[in-house]
Design an enzyme around this catalytic site. Sequence first.
Site, short mmCIF file in Angstrom:
data_model
loop_
_atom_site.label_atom_id
_atom_site.label_comp_id
_atom_site.label_asym_id
_atom_site.label_seq_id
_atom_site.Cartn_x
_atom_site.Cartn_y
_atom_site.Cartn_z
N CYS A 1 -0.50 4.39 2.34
CA CYS A 1 -0.90 4.09 3.34
C CYS A 1 1.19 4.63 3.75
CB CYS A 1 -0.66 2.78 4.42
SG CYS A 1 -1.94 1.99 3.28
N ASP A 2 2.17 3.71 3.42
CA ASP A 2 3.59 4.06 3.61
C ASP A 2 4.39 4.42 2.96
OD1 ASP A 2 2.92 1.71 5.55
OD2 ASP A 2 3.17 -0.16 4.48
N CYS B 1 0.67 -1.20 -0.32
CA CYS B 1 0.12 0.20 -0.02
C CYS B 1 0.90 1.17 -0.22
CB CYS B 1 -0.51 0.36 1.18
SG CYS B 1 -1.93 1.50 1.42
#
Length: 305
Positions: free
Chosen positions: A135-136, A132
């Site tokens: 997200c990261d 992701c």
Amino acid sequence: MEKELAIIGGGPAGLTAGIYAARADLKTVLFEVGMPGGLAASTEIIENYPGFTEGVGGPELSMNMEGQARRFGLEIQYAGVEGIKKEKGNFLVLTDEEEYRVRAIILAAGARPRMLQIKGEKEFHGRGVSYCATCDGAFFREKTLAVIGGGDSAIEEALFLTKFAEKVTIVHRRGELRATKYLQQKAMDNPKIDFAWHSVPVEIKGEDLVREIILKDVRSESTKGLLVDGVFVYVGHSPSTELVKGLVELDGQGYIVTDEEMRTSTPGLFAAGDVRKKLLRQVVTAVADGAIAAVSAEKYIEGQK
Ligand code: NAP
């Protein structure tokens, strides 16, 4: 607990089914185990959903869909469904806390990112290996990254990662990308992106954190190491069909076979979105599936009365 309809999955397909079911006054409960929006919620920007000239953020679109569904009175339970049982014209939907008896089900559980299944992948998950970028990605400012895959997801997310990373190498097993031409061109034009063609990862190495990925050239079988701080994996998805295994017909890749009205091989059980066999898995087709599934479920429930 008695309901008329259970919707399993709160992505675009499930939430749209929820909007239509709530407006049709069906006693409906939607189950979602994570955050609303499914995979769309972890997409930075969705550029091909009509109506948004400049694109729309995945989280924003998801929150709006959820808010819209709630406005029409949809009950949303943030709980995982653990089992479905068929029972004389009804279904039992089991969560870890409750048992719901419903007349019909719409399965809109989507698909999960596929793993590479190589050495080091599990070990370094969360320590440099990610599925992701939204997200990261921000953890990798000024870093060097590999993105695995050649489809729309890989290319779109590689482009997103160039916001943070110094360099992104797209590792693809063929000499030609699968992604849409528009994304391909954007990636080719981006000075931070380069490509490792005809290559597959065979191992991820590091100490505490990822430090290297070993790539194999599929033509010569030779291997070489690429020094990276992170590996983002986008090699497709697997449908989330565990709950209905043995209950409905699946295709050779495990997707649920439906007709045009989203009916599966089991009466009363409908499927919508990425979980079903279809040509195009995008938000625009997921919401259409959801609307049709809700109308079909309503017809089915009315017919049972
Ligand atoms: P995908 O289209 O199935 O692409 C998967 C990619 O991973 C392919 O390039 C494939 O290579 C490669 N691959 C598969 N298994 C591999 C392995 N074991 N090792 C190395 N490489 C492997 O999946 P996706 O990109 O996640 O997209 C899924 C669906 O969502 C598609 O329908 C896509 O169009 C849609 N989507 C659309 C958008 C958009 O419209 N903006 C954004 C994201 C996703 P090959 O090419 O050789 O098969």
